[in-house]
Motif scaffolding. Structure first.
Motif, PDB file in Angstrom:
ATOM      1  N   ASN A 376       0.872  -1.165  -0.009  1.00 49.02           N
ATOM      2  CA  ASN A 376       0.022  -0.066   0.031  1.00 49.02           C
ATOM      3  C   ASN A 376       0.938   1.372   0.040  1.00 49.02           C
ATOM      4  O   ASN A 376       0.544   2.432  -0.798  1.00 49.02           O
ATOM      5  CB  ASN A 376      -0.903   0.169   1.293  1.00 49.02           C
ATOM      6  N   LEU A 377       1.762   1.319   0.768  1.00 53.61           N
ATOM      7  CA  LEU A 377       2.781   2.496   0.878  1.00 53.61           C
ATOM      8  C   LEU A 377       3.568   2.901  -0.436  1.00 53.61           C
ATOM      9  O   LEU A 377       3.408   3.835  -0.872  1.00 53.61           O
ATOM     10  CB  LEU A 377       3.945   2.292   1.830  1.00 53.61           C
ATOM     11  N   LEU A 378       4.239   1.863  -1.053  1.00 53.43           N
ATOM     12  CA  LEU A 378       4.759   1.989  -2.294  1.00 53.43           C
ATOM     13  C   LEU A 378       3.733   2.308  -3.498  1.00 53.43           C
ATOM     14  O   LEU A 378       4.049   2.876  -4.430  1.00 53.43           O
ATOM     15  CB  LEU A 378       5.596   0.719  -2.525  1.00 53.43           C
ATOM     16  N   ALA A 379       2.430   1.537  -3.419  1.00 51.36           N
ATOM     17  CA  ALA A 379       1.694   1.913  -4.545  1.00 51.36           C
ATOM     18  C   ALA A 379       1.122   3.572  -4.232  1.00 51.36           C
ATOM     19  O   ALA A 379       0.842   4.062  -5.236  1.00 51.36           O
ATOM     20  CB  ALA A 379       0.306   1.079  -4.342  1.00 51.36           C
ATOM     21  N   GLU A 380       1.150   3.995  -3.074  1.00 54.54           N
ATOM     22  CA  GLU A 380       0.675   5.330  -2.788  1.00 54.54           C
ATOM     23  C   GLU A 380       1.883   6.405  -3.443  1.00 54.54           C
ATOM     24  O   GLU A 380       1.221   7.356  -3.828  1.00 54.54           O
ATOM     25  CB  GLU A 380       0.749   5.863  -1.271  1.00 54.54           C
ATOM     26  N   ASN A 381       2.986   5.984  -3.544  1.00 58.87           N
ATOM     27  CA  ASN A 381       3.938   6.875  -4.015  1.00 58.87           C
ATOM     28  C   ASN A 381       4.241   6.482  -5.475  1.00 58.87           C
ATOM     29  O   ASN A 381       5.493   7.107  -5.922  1.00 58.87           O
ATOM     30  CB  ASN A 381       5.204   6.687  -3.106  1.00 58.87           C
TER      31      ASN A 381
END
Length: 382
Positions: A376-381
Motif C-alpha cells: 500500500n505504501l509503495l503504491a501510494e508513492n
C-alpha cells in the motif's frame, strides 16, 4: 523500474529489538532499506546510520524540560538530541517510503518523509507508556498525545501490537489502526519430554523496575521443591541495578537461576528445554493491562505451556488454545494456587497445545500484514 528507497527509523538498538527486526525482515523485500537507530547495523539493513549512544530521545535538557513544562509542545516535537542528530544526518536525502517506530519520532518521520507515505508502527499505547512515573506522566505524556494527535492522521498506515490498543488509537485519534502482533517466527521445534515430579519454569525479558519480577521469585520460593525457575534477563537502563535486587532476593536458593540474555533468534530453542513460560504482570498502567508481549510468542515457539494472570489480551488466547494455567489474580497466593497442583500430564497437554497452535500464533501470519502495508505504501508513492 528503480528500486524503492525505504527509510526505517527506530531509536532503539535495532539489532536487539525483536519487533523491529521482524518488521525489517519484511520491509527489505520491497527495496533498498536504510535503517536509523542505536547500535550496530542490523541484519537485513542495506545501509545503517548509527545514532550516537549518548543522545537522548526526549528533550531532557533544561530548555527541553522547560518547553514540556510550559506545554510548548510544537517547539518540543523535534527538540530531542537524537532527533536533531538524525535530522542533520538525513539532510538532503529522499525516500519512497518511511517506516517509523513509536510515537516519539512521529514528527521526525514527517519531516524526513518530504511527503512520502509513512507507516507508523506504534507498538504499545504511547500516551501512557510510563505513566507510573510521575515526571513522565506530567511532562512527557502530553507530548506523546500531541505527537499522536498531530501526526497519526497524516500517516498512511498505523499499527499496534493488539486489538485493544489498536481500538484506543482509533477512538482517540480518529484513525484506522491495524493489528500486527509481537509474534515470533515459526520454529521447527517439538515439545521436550516432561520430567516426572519436576516443573521447570522459565521467564525471558528485560529486568525493568515496575514489572514486579519479584513475584515470580517469591512464588517459586513458596512452591514445593519440584518447581524451579530459570531467568534470562536483559539488564534495564539502570545499569543493572534492578537485576541485582532480583539476584539478592533469590540468594541462597538453588531453585532460582539467572542466565545471560539470549539473542532473539536463539531464544525459542533455549526456552524449549523448559515446561512453562511464566509472565504475571499486574495491570499497573494501560500497557501492562493490555500487554501481548514478545515473550508470549517466544514461549509458543519454544513449545512451552504458558502461565499467566488474568491479562486482558493474553487470557483469551491461552484459554482458546488451552496453553496453560491462568491465575485468578496477581497476588503471590493466586500465582501459587494456579501452579501448585500441576501434574506431568497437564504439562504434556499444554506443550502439545502450543505445538498445535505454533503456526497460527507465528510471524507467518503477521508478516502478511506487514507485506500488505508495504504494498500500500509503495503504491501510494508510485
Amino acid at each position: 523500474m528503480p528500486t524503492p528507497a525505504i527509510l526505517l527509523i527506530s531509536l532503539s538498538p535495532i539489532d536487539r529489538d525483536s519487533r523491529v527486526l521482524r518488521q525489517l525482515s519484511v520491509v527489505k523485500e520491497f527495496g533498498h532499506v536504510t535503517t536509523v537507530g542505536y547500535g550496530p547495523a542490523p541484519q537485513d539493513s542495506d545501509e545503517h546510520i548509527e545514532v550516537p549512544p549518548d543522545l537522548k530521545t526526549l528533550p531532557q535538557s533544561i530548555t527541553g524540560v522547560a518547553r514540556l513544562a510550559a506545554r510548548r509542545l510544537r517547539s518540543a516535537e523535534l527538540a530531542a538530541p537524537a532527533v536533531q542528530w538524525v535530522l542533520k544526518a538525513l539532510r538532503g536525502r529522499r525516500f519512497d517510503a518511511v517506516v517509523a517506530n513509536e510515537a516519539r519520532i512521529l514528527a521526525l518521520a514527517d519531516a524526513v518523509a518530504h511527503g512520502s507515505p509513512i507507516w507508523a508502527d506504534m507498538h504499545e499505547w504511547a500516551p501512557e507508556e510510563r505513566t507510573h512515573i510521575a515526571s513522565w506522566r506530567l511532562l512527557v505524556a502530553p507530548l506523546m498525545d500531541h505527537l499522536c494527535r498531530t501526526y497519526l492522521p497524516r500517516c498512511q498506515e498505523v499499527t499496534a501490537v493488539g486489538g485493544k490498543i489498536a481500538a484506543l488509537y482509533d477512538g482517540r485519534y480518529g484513525i484506522r489502526t491495524t493489528v500486527m502482533r509481537n509474534s515470533a517466527r515459526w520454529q521447527d521445534l517439538a515439545p521436550t519430554a516432561v520430567i516426572e515430579d519436576r516443573v521447570r519454569l522459565v521467564h525471558s525479558g528485560a529486568a525493568v523496575a515496575g514489572r514486579n519480577l519479584e513475584l515470580m521469585i517469591d512464588t517459586v520460593m513458596a512452591l514445593p521443591e519440584r518447581f524451579t525457575l530459570d531467568l534470562y534477563l536483559v539488564p534495564g537502563n539502570d545499569n543493572g541495578a534492578y537485576l541485582r535486587t532480583l539476584r539478592s532476593r533469590a540468594e541462597g536458593s538453588d531453585r532460582v537461576r539467572f542466565h545471560p540474555p539470549v539473542a532473539p533468534a536463539e531464544l525459542p530453542a533455549t526456552l524449549n528445554a523448559y515446561d512453562l513460560g511464566v509472565f504475571w504482570i499486574e495491570p499497573f498502567n494501560t500497557n501492562a493491562r493490555l500487554t501481548l508481549p514478545n515473550k508470549f510468542f517466544d514461549y509458543v515457539q519454544g513449545r512451552l505451556g504458558i502461565a499467566i494472570g488474568p491479562s486482558v489480551e493474553m487470557e483469551p488466547i491461552v484459554r482458546e488454545h488451552d496453553l496453560g494455567p491462568v491465575a485468578r489474580g496477581f497476588s503471590r497466593a493466586d500465582c501459587v494456587a494456579s501452579l501448585h497442583a500441576i501434574t506431568a500430564e497437564d504439562l504434556r497437554r499444554w506443550k502439545a497445545a502450543t505445538d498445535g497452535a505454533s503456526r497460527e500464533l507465528s510471524f507467518d501470519t503477521d508478516a502478511e500484514v506487514a507485506r500488505r502495508i508495504m504494498r500500500n505504501l509503495l503504491a501510494e508513492n508510485a
